[in-house]
Design a protein around this motif. Sequence first.
Motif, PDB file in Angstrom:
ATOM      1  N   ALA A   4      -4.562  24.969 -27.162  1.00 58.78           N
ATOM      2  CA  ALA A   4      -5.573  24.532 -26.299  1.00 58.78           C
ATOM      3  C   ALA A   4      -6.916  24.118 -26.987  1.00 58.78           C
ATOM      4  O   ALA A   4      -7.042  24.923 -28.045  1.00 58.78           O
ATOM      5  CB  ALA A   4      -5.336  25.730 -25.306  1.00 58.78           C
ATOM      6  N   PHE A   5      -7.818  23.828 -26.409  1.00 61.67           N
ATOM      7  CA  PHE A   5      -8.956  23.956 -26.918  1.00 61.67           C
ATOM      8  C   PHE A   5      -9.864  24.410 -25.667  1.00 61.67           C
ATOM      9  O   PHE A   5     -10.160  23.578 -24.620  1.00 61.67           O
ATOM     10  CB  PHE A   5      -9.671  22.508 -27.525  1.00 61.67           C
ATOM     11  N   VAL A   6     -10.345  25.496 -25.877  1.00 58.10           N
ATOM     12  CA  VAL A   6     -11.003  26.291 -24.331  1.00 58.10           C
ATOM     13  C   VAL A   6     -12.312  27.151 -24.998  1.00 58.10           C
ATOM     14  O   VAL A   6     -12.142  27.842 -25.857  1.00 58.10           O
ATOM     15  CB  VAL A   6      -9.967  27.253 -23.794  1.00 58.10           C
ATOM     16  N   ASP A   7     -13.379  26.909 -24.185  1.00 58.35           N
ATOM     17  CA  ASP A   7     -14.592  27.223 -24.544  1.00 58.35           C
ATOM     18  C   ASP A   7     -14.967  27.404 -25.820  1.00 58.35           C
ATOM     19  O   ASP A   7     -15.366  28.163 -26.636  1.00 58.35           O
ATOM     20  CB  ASP A   7     -14.573  28.798 -24.101  1.00 58.35           C
ATOM     21  N   ASP A   8     -14.895  26.018 -26.654  1.00 62.75           N
ATOM     22  CA  ASP A   8     -15.251  25.600 -27.845  1.00 62.75           C
ATOM     23  C   ASP A   8     -14.527  26.336 -29.075  1.00 62.75           C
ATOM     24  O   ASP A   8     -14.907  26.547 -30.049  1.00 62.75           O
ATOM     25  CB  ASP A   8     -16.819  25.761 -28.061  1.00 62.75           C
TER      26      ASP A   8
ATOM     27  N   TYR B 107      -6.592  16.455 -20.969  1.00 65.03           N
ATOM     28  CA  TYR B 107      -8.060  16.731 -21.502  1.00 65.03           C
ATOM     29  C   TYR B 107      -8.769  16.319 -20.430  1.00 65.03           C
ATOM     30  O   TYR B 107      -8.808  15.556 -19.675  1.00 65.03           O
ATOM     31  CB  TYR B 107      -8.400  15.477 -22.762  1.00 65.03           C
ATOM     32  N   PHE B 108      -9.419  17.626 -20.288  1.00 64.50           N
ATOM     33  CA  PHE B 108     -10.547  17.682 -18.881  1.00 64.50           C
ATOM     34  C   PHE B 108     -11.898  17.524 -19.642  1.00 64.50           C
ATOM     35  O   PHE B 108     -12.475  18.590 -19.895  1.00 64.50           O
ATOM     36  CB  PHE B 108     -10.403  18.882 -18.036  1.00 64.50           C
ATOM     37  N   GLY B 109     -12.226  16.352 -19.736  1.00 60.97           N
ATOM     38  CA  GLY B 109     -13.441  16.215 -20.489  1.00 60.97           C
ATOM     39  C   GLY B 109     -13.370  16.485 -21.982  1.00 60.97           C
ATOM     40  O   GLY B 109     -12.268  16.437 -22.524  1.00 60.97           O
ATOM     41  N   GLU B 110     -14.312  16.986 -22.496  1.00 60.32           N
ATOM     42  CA  GLU B 110     -14.123  17.646 -23.781  1.00 60.32           C
ATOM     43  C   GLU B 110     -13.526  18.954 -23.972  1.00 60.32           C
ATOM     44  O   GLU B 110     -13.084  19.343 -25.151  1.00 60.32           O
ATOM     45  CB  GLU B 110     -15.576  17.561 -24.393  1.00 60.32           C
ATOM     46  N   ASP B 111     -13.428  19.644 -22.953  1.00 62.18           N
ATOM     47  CA  ASP B 111     -13.277  21.072 -22.965  1.00 62.18           C
ATOM     48  C   ASP B 111     -12.795  21.422 -21.510  1.00 62.18           C
ATOM     49  O   ASP B 111     -13.897  21.289 -20.748  1.00 62.18           O
ATOM     50  CB  ASP B 111     -14.197  22.034 -23.704  1.00 62.18           C
TER      51      ASP B 111
END
Length: 164
Positions: free
Chosen positions: A68-72, A50-54
Amino acid sequence: MAQRPEKREDLLRDARAMPRRVMLHCVLEPGGDELEVFAGFRSNGALSLYFGEDPVYQFNAAGELRRAFVDDAIVKADGGRLARWGRENRAGQVEMHRHDLTDDEQRALLERMLNLIGRLRQAILNRDYKRAGSVPEGELVEEQVAAWIAEHEAIGVADSAGVG
């Protein structure tokens, strides 16, 4: 799914599915802001970063990207390919829409991910971070993260988004 996700829980304290975990504070880009980076290993060796929230990158036990969670947006593996799930607000309802990534989009996402985790590995090797804590306490989980990254220089896409 909420329209605006709230700040994540305290992963260092609460991510019990990952018995080895660490929280680091480091700068990964020249002139960049300090970033809170969480890394956790499941008992089967699957890593989550986790790199911060995103962005967030989650791998299976074989070292393949599964979610992944990328660009919201949520990105999930499906049959060795990636699909992005985005939120769309229509008439007060939040709907999820799937977009299968093109070869170029998938390649760009993987390159961005590899670049970022490579910079994390370099920060760990250079001891250019502050450790906020680890579980088990005192264990150098960050060194295990650096070793995992070195071992997985080429990361493929999983067959499914599942942990297994």
